[in-house]
Design an enzyme around this catalytic site. Structure first.
Site, PDB file in Angstrom:
ATOM      1  N   LYS A 177       0.854  -1.194   0.000  1.00 38.95           N
ATOM      2  CA  LYS A 177       0.000   0.000   0.000  1.00 38.95           C
ATOM      3  C   LYS A 177       0.884   1.236   0.000  1.00 38.95           C
ATOM      4  O   LYS A 177       1.766   1.360   0.844  1.00 38.95           O
ATOM      5  CB  LYS A 177      -0.865   0.024   1.263  1.00 38.95           C
ATOM      6  CG  LYS A 177      -2.109  -0.815   1.154  1.00 38.95           C
ATOM      7  CD  LYS A 177      -3.019  -0.602   2.336  1.00 38.95           C
ATOM      8  CE  LYS A 177      -4.197  -1.560   2.234  1.00 38.95           C
ATOM      9  NZ  LYS A 177      -5.052  -1.583   3.381  1.00 38.95           N
ATOM     10  N   THR A 208     -14.914 -10.791   6.216  1.00 39.53           N
ATOM     11  CA  THR A 208     -15.903 -10.004   5.466  1.00 39.53           C
ATOM     12  C   THR A 208     -15.595 -10.026   3.961  1.00 39.53           C
ATOM     13  O   THR A 208     -16.434  -9.638   3.157  1.00 39.53           O
ATOM     14  CB  THR A 208     -15.882  -8.530   5.906  1.00 39.53           C
ATOM     15  OG1 THR A 208     -14.589  -7.986   5.572  1.00 39.53           O
ATOM     16  CG2 THR A 208     -16.133  -8.389   7.389  1.00 39.53           C
ATOM     17  N   GLY A 209     -14.388 -10.421   3.617  1.00 37.19           N
ATOM     18  CA  GLY A 209     -13.967 -10.425   2.218  1.00 37.19           C
ATOM     19  C   GLY A 209     -13.427  -9.071   1.765  1.00 37.19           C
ATOM     20  O   GLY A 209     -12.927  -8.948   0.647  1.00 37.19           O
TER      21      GLY A 209
HETATM   22  C1  R5P Z   1      -5.675 -10.244   8.858  1.00 36.18           C
HETATM   23  O1  R5P Z   1      -4.826 -10.173   9.748  1.00 36.18           O
HETATM   24  C2  R5P Z   1      -6.012 -11.529   8.235  1.00 36.18           C
HETATM   25  O2  R5P Z   1      -4.860 -12.179   7.749  1.00 36.18           O
HETATM   26  C3  R5P Z   1      -7.022 -11.391   7.113  1.00 36.18           C
HETATM   27  O3  R5P Z   1      -6.432 -10.633   6.062  1.00 36.18           O
HETATM   28  C4  R5P Z   1      -8.278 -10.715   7.563  1.00 36.18           C
HETATM   29  O4  R5P Z   1      -8.796 -11.338   8.706  1.00 36.18           O
HETATM   30  C5  R5P Z   1      -9.320 -10.749   6.466  1.00 36.18           C
HETATM   31  O5  R5P Z   1     -10.471 -10.085   6.895  1.00 36.18           O
HETATM   32  P1  R5P Z   1     -11.575  -9.590   5.891  1.00 36.18           P
HETATM   33  O6  R5P Z   1     -11.973 -10.762   5.041  1.00 36.18           O
HETATM   34  O7  R5P Z   1     -12.694  -9.128   6.797  1.00 36.18           O
HETATM   35  O8  R5P Z   1     -11.014  -8.476   5.087  1.00 36.18           O
END
Ligand code: R5P
Length: 278
Positions: A177, A208-209
């Protein structure tokens, strides 16, 4: 020794039973009209391998009752997905350290606890009897010798993707980023060009993706031919699967949480680990 399948992991438990040559105990799960849960285990053994993913609050209550039913036996606990591991410290004064509370409960019953890719080292530190199994080599094997590029969504999970990519024998990188100005953040692979490539984003959890949706949009606009997201734990909260499919991402996961996308099994990893400790 027997395998006792919890209500969240019946498929994985039977795969483990098959691979270890152990029989499955007969279990009954029921719900009373007021929502309370009833659990019964018949024909248990002196040592029992209990398999239950902690992917919901209810799954923790079910496990508690399962452990109570087996209280007089030795319990090897297999928690394929260890929920509550993200609250692994006190971030604000007065907060519960959720994984510490869970660890106390589980350790009071189990002789050993096996889990797969617990969220963090800090979470693992709350256990004394924990064996943390890495599913990344198994994920890598699924993509062995395919012409793909593996990416981790950030530098923090770069080591994970490296393990998978080495087994898959493919190129790998991480998404970086960069803040352009106060309102703009640009995301891009650190060194590889994804134009015309089949990209596989590797993460431990898809919840949540949101992380993957953001990454996939960037990769597709950079000319990636396709984007797959592969994870160990398909939590898939809040219609995450729909959101991911809407941006053209195919999701592949292991069976630590049993979902329609669970195309990679961790049964062999767990069975080998059980063989090693018994
Ligand atoms: C973060 O530390 C994890 O490795 C995942 O990237 C995270 O939990 C993904 O969360 P979400 O699907 O809500 O973006």
């Amino acid at each position: 020794m027997k395998v006792v399948a919890g209500n969240t992991s019946p498929i994985l438990a039977s795969r483990i039973a098959k691979l270890t040559g152990l029989k499955l105990a007969k279990t009954t799960f029921k719900k009373f009209p007021d929502g309370e849960i009833y659990v019964r285990v018949e024909d248990w053994d002196g040592v029992n391998v209990v398999v239950q993913s902690l992917s919901s609050n209810e799954s923790i209550v079910s496990l508690m009752l399962l452990l109570d039913a087996l209280n007089d036996t030795e319990i090897i606990l297999v928690i394929p997905y260890m929920g509550y591991a993200r609250q692994d410290k006190m971030f604000n004064k007065g907060e519960a350290v959720s994984i510490r509370a869970l660890a106390k409960l589980l350790e009071s019953y189990a002789s050993k606890i096996l889990t797969v890719n617990i969220h963090s080292k800090d979470a693992a530190k709350h256990f004394r009897k924990l064996i943390n199994i890495d599913a990344m080599p198994t994920i890598g094997k699924h993509f062995e010798n395919q012409d793909v590029v593996m990416l981790s969504p950030d530098y923090g999970s770069y080591e994970r993707v490296k393990v998978a990519a080495k087994v898959a024998n493919c190129e790998f990188d991480y998404l970086e980023k960069n803040r352009i100005d106060a309102e703009t953040v640009e995301i891009a692979p650190k060194k590889l060009n994804v134009e015309g490539r089949d990209v596989v984003i590797v993460d431990d959890i898809i919840s949540t993706g949101g992380t993957i949706v953001e990454a996939a949009k960037v990769l597709l606009s950079n000319g990636a031919k396709s984007v797959k997201a592969v994870c160990v734990h398909a939590v898939l909260a809040n219609y995450a699967l729909n959101k991911l499919q809407n941006v053209g991402v195919e999701v592949i996961a292991t069976d630590t949480i049993e979902r329609i996308v669970s195309k990679i099994s961790v049964a062999e990893l767990i069975a080998n680990s059980i063989d090693q400790i018994t």
